[in-house]
Design a protein around this motif. Structure first.
Motif, mmCIF file in Angstrom:
data_model
loop_
_atom_site.group_PDB
_atom_site.id
_atom_site.type_symbol
_atom_site.label_atom_id
_atom_site.label_comp_id
_atom_site.label_asym_id
_atom_site.label_seq_id
_atom_site.Cartn_x
_atom_site.Cartn_y
_atom_site.Cartn_z
ATOM 1 N N GLN A 16 0.827 -1.204 0.000
ATOM 2 C CA GLN A 16 0.000 0.000 0.000
ATOM 3 C C GLN A 16 0.864 1.259 0.000
ATOM 4 N N GLU A 17 1.985 1.236 0.728
ATOM 5 C CA GLU A 17 2.894 2.381 0.729
ATOM 6 C C GLU A 17 3.469 2.627 -0.662
ATOM 7 N N ILE A 32 -3.993 3.373 -8.958
ATOM 8 C CA ILE A 32 -4.419 2.087 -8.409
ATOM 9 C C ILE A 32 -5.315 2.390 -7.220
ATOM 10 N N TYR A 33 -6.559 1.948 -7.284
ATOM 11 C CA TYR A 33 -7.521 2.270 -6.238
ATOM 12 C C TYR A 33 -7.695 1.170 -5.210
ATOM 13 N N SER A 34 -7.470 -0.070 -5.601
ATOM 14 C CA SER A 34 -7.602 -1.160 -4.636
ATOM 15 C C SER A 34 -6.743 -2.343 -5.069
ATOM 16 N N ILE A 35 -6.369 -3.144 -4.089
ATOM 17 C CA ILE A 35 -5.627 -4.364 -4.366
ATOM 18 C C ILE A 35 -6.269 -5.506 -3.589
ATOM 19 N N LYS A 36 -6.051 -6.709 -4.076
ATOM 20 C CA LYS A 36 -6.540 -7.888 -3.374
ATOM 21 C C LYS A 36 -5.382 -8.875 -3.305
ATOM 22 N N VAL A 37 -4.954 -9.180 -2.103
ATOM 23 C CA VAL A 37 -3.850 -10.111 -1.905
ATOM 24 C C VAL A 37 -4.447 -11.498 -1.699
#
Length: 53
Positions: A16-17, A32-37
């Motif tokens: 996120q950083e 980039i607005y969202s991520i999914k790990v």
């Protein structure tokens, strides 16, 4: 279990950083607005390609 969860949280935070640093200078359409790990790999075919459902 706890160690893995803690490590995953730290990895998500560091990702996120990096994303926040990128988003500062990126135009709105490239942000980039969202991520999914994922906790596991995608299901693969015999030839090691990602299986589509």
């Amino acid at each position: 279990m706890y160690c893995q969860a803690l490590r995953r949280a730290q990895e998500a935070q560091s990702l996120q950083e990096l994303i926040d640093e990128y988003n500062v200078n990126a135009p709105a359409y490239k942000r980039i607005y969202s991520i999914k790990v994922r906790e596991s790999e995608f299901e693969k075919t015999a030839s090691r390609k990602i299986k589509r459902s």
